[in-house]
Design a protein around this motif. Sequence first.
Motif, PDB file in Angstrom:
ATOM      1  N   ARG A   7       0.746  -1.162  -0.001  1.00 10.69           N
ATOM      2  CA  ARG A   7       0.013  -0.129   0.028  1.00 10.69           C
ATOM      3  C   ARG A   7       0.973   1.337  -0.115  1.00 10.69           C
ATOM      4  O   ARG A   7       0.344   2.382  -0.066  1.00 10.69           O
ATOM      5  N   GLY A   8       2.243   1.168   0.008  1.00  2.88           N
ATOM      6  CA  GLY A   8       3.160   2.316   0.075  1.00  2.88           C
ATOM      7  C   GLY A   8       3.415   2.792  -1.139  1.00  2.88           C
ATOM      8  O   GLY A   8       3.074   2.192  -2.079  1.00  2.88           O
ATOM      9  N   PRO A   9       4.022   4.021  -1.174  1.00  6.59           N
ATOM     10  CA  PRO A   9       4.191   4.826  -2.400  1.00  6.59           C
ATOM     11  C   PRO A   9       5.103   3.967  -3.234  1.00  6.59           C
ATOM     12  O   PRO A   9       5.177   4.212  -4.530  1.00  6.59           O
ATOM     13  N   ALA A  10       6.219   3.255  -2.673  1.00  6.15           N
ATOM     14  CA  ALA A  10       7.278   2.895  -3.477  1.00  6.15           C
ATOM     15  C   ALA A  10       6.664   1.602  -4.386  1.00  6.15           C
ATOM     16  O   ALA A  10       7.242   1.261  -5.559  1.00  6.15           O
ATOM     17  N   PHE A  11       5.761   0.974  -3.753  1.00  2.79           N
ATOM     18  CA  PHE A  11       4.877  -0.064  -4.837  1.00  2.79           C
ATOM     19  C   PHE A  11       4.357   0.269  -5.983  1.00  2.79           C
ATOM     20  O   PHE A  11       4.357  -0.646  -6.875  1.00  2.79           O
ATOM     21  N   ALA A  12       3.797   1.357  -6.025  1.00  2.00           N
ATOM     22  CA  ALA A  12       3.174   1.694  -7.186  1.00  2.00           C
ATOM     23  C   ALA A  12       4.090   1.664  -8.424  1.00  2.00           C
ATOM     24  O   ALA A  12       3.349   1.140  -9.538  1.00  2.00           O
ATOM     25  N   ALA A  13       5.328   2.029  -8.210  1.00  3.72           N
ATOM     26  CA  ALA A  13       6.126   1.895  -9.298  1.00  3.72           C
ATOM     27  C   ALA A  13       6.199   0.596  -9.684  1.00  3.72           C
ATOM     28  O   ALA A  13       6.471   0.186 -11.027  1.00  3.72           O
ATOM     29  N   VAL A  14       6.344  -0.532  -8.881  1.00  9.45           N
ATOM     30  CA  VAL A  14       6.417  -1.913  -9.381  1.00  9.45           C
ATOM     31  C   VAL A  14       5.119  -2.450  -9.947  1.00  9.45           C
ATOM     32  O   VAL A  14       5.348  -2.971 -10.947  1.00  9.45           O
ATOM     33  N   GLY A  15       4.064  -1.904  -9.586  1.00  8.29           N
ATOM     34  CA  GLY A  15       2.997  -2.371  -9.978  1.00  8.29           C
ATOM     35  C   GLY A  15       2.527  -2.049 -11.394  1.00  8.29           C
ATOM     36  O   GLY A  15       2.132  -2.594 -12.334  1.00  8.29           O
ATOM     37  N   GLU A  16       2.859  -0.740 -11.484  1.00  5.62           N
ATOM     38  CA  GLU A  16       2.796   0.424 -12.830  1.00  5.62           C
ATOM     39  C   GLU A  16       3.656  -0.543 -13.719  1.00  5.62           C
ATOM     40  O   GLU A  16       3.285  -0.861 -15.186  1.00  5.62           O
ATOM     41  N   LYS A  17       4.883  -0.894 -13.531  1.00  9.65           N
ATOM     42  CA  LYS A  17       5.971  -1.625 -14.414  1.00  9.65           C
ATOM     43  C   LYS A  17       5.505  -2.795 -14.941  1.00  9.65           C
ATOM     44  O   LYS A  17       5.515  -3.330 -16.167  1.00  9.65           O
ATOM     45  N   ALA A  18       4.913  -3.778 -14.030  1.00 15.13           N
ATOM     46  CA  ALA A  18       4.436  -5.130 -14.181  1.00 15.13           C
ATOM     47  C   ALA A  18       3.197  -4.891 -15.002  1.00 15.13           C
ATOM     48  O   ALA A  18       3.275  -5.597 -16.217  1.00 15.13           O
ATOM     49  N   LEU A  19       2.334  -3.896 -14.976  1.00 12.15           N
ATOM     50  CA  LEU A  19       0.991  -4.048 -15.608  1.00 12.15           C
ATOM     51  C   LEU A  19       1.370  -3.597 -16.955  1.00 12.15           C
ATOM     52  O   LEU A  19       0.782  -4.100 -18.052  1.00 12.15           O
ATOM     53  N   GLN A  20       2.111  -2.527 -17.265  1.00 13.33           N
ATOM     54  CA  GLN A  20       2.504  -1.975 -18.451  1.00 13.33           C
ATOM     55  C   GLN A  20       3.388  -2.674 -19.127  1.00 13.33           C
ATOM     56  O   GLN A  20       3.067  -2.998 -20.517  1.00 13.33           O
ATOM     57  N   GLY A  21       4.402  -3.530 -18.587  1.00 14.52           N
ATOM     58  CA  GLY A  21       5.269  -4.386 -19.237  1.00 14.52           C
ATOM     59  C   GLY A  21       4.377  -5.701 -19.879  1.00 14.52           C
ATOM     60  O   GLY A  21       4.565  -5.977 -20.947  1.00 14.52           O
ATOM     61  N   MET A  22       3.256  -6.080 -19.273  1.00 13.75           N
ATOM     62  CA  MET A  22       2.445  -7.284 -19.658  1.00 13.75           C
ATOM     63  C   MET A  22       1.922  -6.838 -20.686  1.00 13.75           C
ATOM     64  O   MET A  22       1.606  -7.462 -21.782  1.00 13.75           O
ATOM     65  N   LYS A  23       1.362  -5.569 -21.126  1.00  8.18           N
ATOM     66  CA  LYS A  23       0.810  -5.166 -22.373  1.00  8.18           C
ATOM     67  C   LYS A  23       1.530  -5.205 -23.312  1.00  8.18           C
ATOM     68  O   LYS A  23       1.278  -5.799 -24.636  1.00  8.18           O
ATOM     69  N   SER A  24       3.026  -5.075 -23.374  1.00  4.08           N
ATOM     70  CA  SER A  24       3.819  -5.317 -24.389  1.00  4.08           C
ATOM     71  C   SER A  24       4.159  -6.584 -24.754  1.00  4.08           C
ATOM     72  O   SER A  24       4.387  -7.042 -25.799  1.00  4.08           O
ATOM     73  N   ILE A  25       3.967  -7.605 -23.793  1.00  9.86           N
ATOM     74  CA  ILE A  25       4.211  -9.016 -23.924  1.00  9.86           C
ATOM     75  C   ILE A  25       2.846  -9.658 -24.556  1.00  9.86           C
ATOM     76  O   ILE A  25       2.973 -10.347 -25.714  1.00  9.86           O
ATOM     77  N   PHE A  26       1.629  -9.207 -24.229  1.00 12.89           N
ATOM     78  CA  PHE A  26       0.468  -9.548 -24.926  1.00 12.89           C
ATOM     79  C   PHE A  26       0.456  -8.689 -26.166  1.00 12.89           C
ATOM     80  O   PHE A  26      -0.519  -9.322 -27.059  1.00 12.89           O
ATOM     81  N   ARG A  27       1.074  -7.885 -26.473  1.00 15.24           N
ATOM     82  CA  ARG A  27       1.040  -6.856 -27.680  1.00 15.24           C
ATOM     83  C   ARG A  27      -0.402  -6.457 -27.640  1.00 15.24           C
ATOM     84  O   ARG A  27      -1.210  -6.634 -28.968  1.00 15.24           O
ATOM     85  N   THR A  28      -0.883  -5.592 -26.519  1.00 21.21           N
ATOM     86  CA  THR A  28      -2.138  -4.926 -26.626  1.00 21.21           C
ATOM     87  C   THR A  28      -1.863  -3.549 -25.945  1.00 21.21           C
ATOM     88  O   THR A  28      -1.189  -3.271 -25.172  1.00 21.21           O
ATOM     89  N   GLU A  29      -2.807  -2.677 -26.337  1.00 21.13           N
ATOM     90  CA  GLU A  29      -3.204  -1.616 -25.962  1.00 21.13           C
ATOM     91  C   GLU A  29      -4.322  -1.566 -24.872  1.00 21.13           C
ATOM     92  O   GLU A  29      -4.540  -0.324 -24.253  1.00 21.13           O
ATOM     93  N   GLY A  30      -4.914  -2.670 -24.700  1.00 21.54           N
ATOM     94  CA  GLY A  30      -6.183  -2.660 -23.864  1.00 21.54           C
ATOM     95  C   GLY A  30      -5.501  -2.870 -22.510  1.00 21.54           C
ATOM     96  O   GLY A  30      -4.310  -2.954 -21.957  1.00 21.54           O
ATOM     97  N   SER A  31      -6.771  -3.400 -21.701  1.00 19.57           N
ATOM     98  CA  SER A  31      -6.456  -3.740 -20.028  1.00 19.57           C
ATOM     99  C   SER A  31      -5.778  -5.007 -20.074  1.00 19.57           C
ATOM    100  O   SER A  31      -5.808  -5.968 -20.764  1.00 19.57           O
ATOM    101  N   VAL A  32      -4.965  -5.243 -18.937  1.00 20.46           N
ATOM    102  CA  VAL A  32      -4.489  -6.445 -18.419  1.00 20.46           C
ATOM    103  C   VAL A  32      -4.579  -6.649 -16.962  1.00 20.46           C
ATOM    104  O   VAL A  32      -4.371  -5.504 -16.267  1.00 20.46           O
ATOM    105  N   VAL A  33      -4.938  -7.553 -16.502  1.00 21.67           N
ATOM    106  CA  VAL A  33      -5.091  -7.851 -14.988  1.00 21.67           C
ATOM    107  C   VAL A  33      -4.256  -8.992 -14.645  1.00 21.67           C
ATOM    108  O   VAL A  33      -4.123 -10.121 -15.420  1.00 21.67           O
ATOM    109  N   ILE A  34      -3.673  -8.584 -13.614  1.00 23.54           N
ATOM    110  CA  ILE A  34      -2.570  -9.764 -12.921  1.00 23.54           C
ATOM    111  C   ILE A  34      -3.332 -10.260 -11.779  1.00 23.54           C
ATOM    112  O   ILE A  34      -3.544  -9.584 -10.586  1.00 23.54           O
TER     113      ILE A  34
END
Length: 401
Positions: free
Chosen positions: A38-65
């Motif tokens: 829930r802390g501020p540092a985690f947001a960077a990890v979560g954002e990188k994981a979610l955005q990075g998975m979009k590049s692996i799926f090759r999608t501009e849409g939503s990805v849920v983990i």
Amino acid sequence: MSGRPASSPGRHFLQIPGPTNVPDRVLRAMDFPTMDHRGPAFAAVGEKALQGMKSIFRTEGSVVIYPASGTGAWEAALANTLSPGDRVLMYETGHFATLWKRLAERLGLQPEFIAGDWRHGADPAAIEERLRADSAQAIKAVCVVHNETSTGSVTQVPEIRRAIDAAGHPALLMVDTISSLASLDYRHDDWGVDVTVAGSQKGLMLPPGLSFNAISDRALAASKTASLPRAYWSWDEMAEPNAKGYFPYTPATNLLYGLVEAIDMLHEEGLENVFARHQRHGEAARRAVRAWGLEVLCLEPRHYSGSLTAVLMPEGHSADGFRKTTLEHFNMSLGNGLSKVADKVFRIGHLGDFNDLMLAGTLSGVEMGLELAGVPHRRGGVLAALDYLAGRDQASASAAE
């Protein structure tokens, strides 16, 4: 931990089609201290994981983990888009397609299973024919497995999309990429997929424990009126916290560290190079199988998998007995046959963090295991693979022309 004898020297050869070997870089990334999710540092990890998975799926849409196995992502795909009693068209490519169908039944859906022979990918013509016959458009989704892990057969997803479109049918297209994502070419947006299902433990080079849905706008729209019960799997619950890099419940923090590192590794190699490497290793493995005088389970060359090779045992010989011999003598695990092909096939995994020398070692273990287990075969499978990997067979063909 590996199941090997305590006295066995060297590293265990884990050559099943997943979970795969976890690279040292990913292991080191996961070894960081757990942070406050829930802390501020985690947001960077979560954002990188979610955005990075979009590049692996090759999608501009939503990805849920999800903190879950691939089975959880199967359920999430269905539960978020469908209602009780909805009809779902599925294709029997093997064991995992069958399990997805059973899960659909347990959710109160009505899956219709097109029979397959476990030696090919899904047939687009059969799917188109069934959808054309559905004049009432009662079928709400078409579900296929991209790479059937039990058989080593790949479904041509763009052909399935074209079949649905040719039938003029509005059914959603859902695809299981659990043993193909980050190993075989896959394009969620370009191929018109509505929900893609994936897991962490194969091409993404992580331990089991994360699963994914990549979601189209059509699937999101369907989720607004779908009425199957959902809570843990709800896309709606994920949307607001995900937008800020967070999750609605405790995420698998250290696995997310590893995921971010794995995504970096995949992009450093280049996805096209990753796909070419897997195809190359699949071809080398098949050449070894043929040189041994054995038979690849998949019959259609267009459906050959770069993730794994399933090998038929000669009549009267036990695949499980051979696998046991190989484990005991060479500390190597091979994949077993599942349900309809139990004890009839063994599976060679060649996906994830994998290179030429690892394949050469794997095939050497198989060839020695065949000898020790008394399985009828010809020698020379390893050499045939090495000739291909070193380019010697191509050079010989050029010299003969």
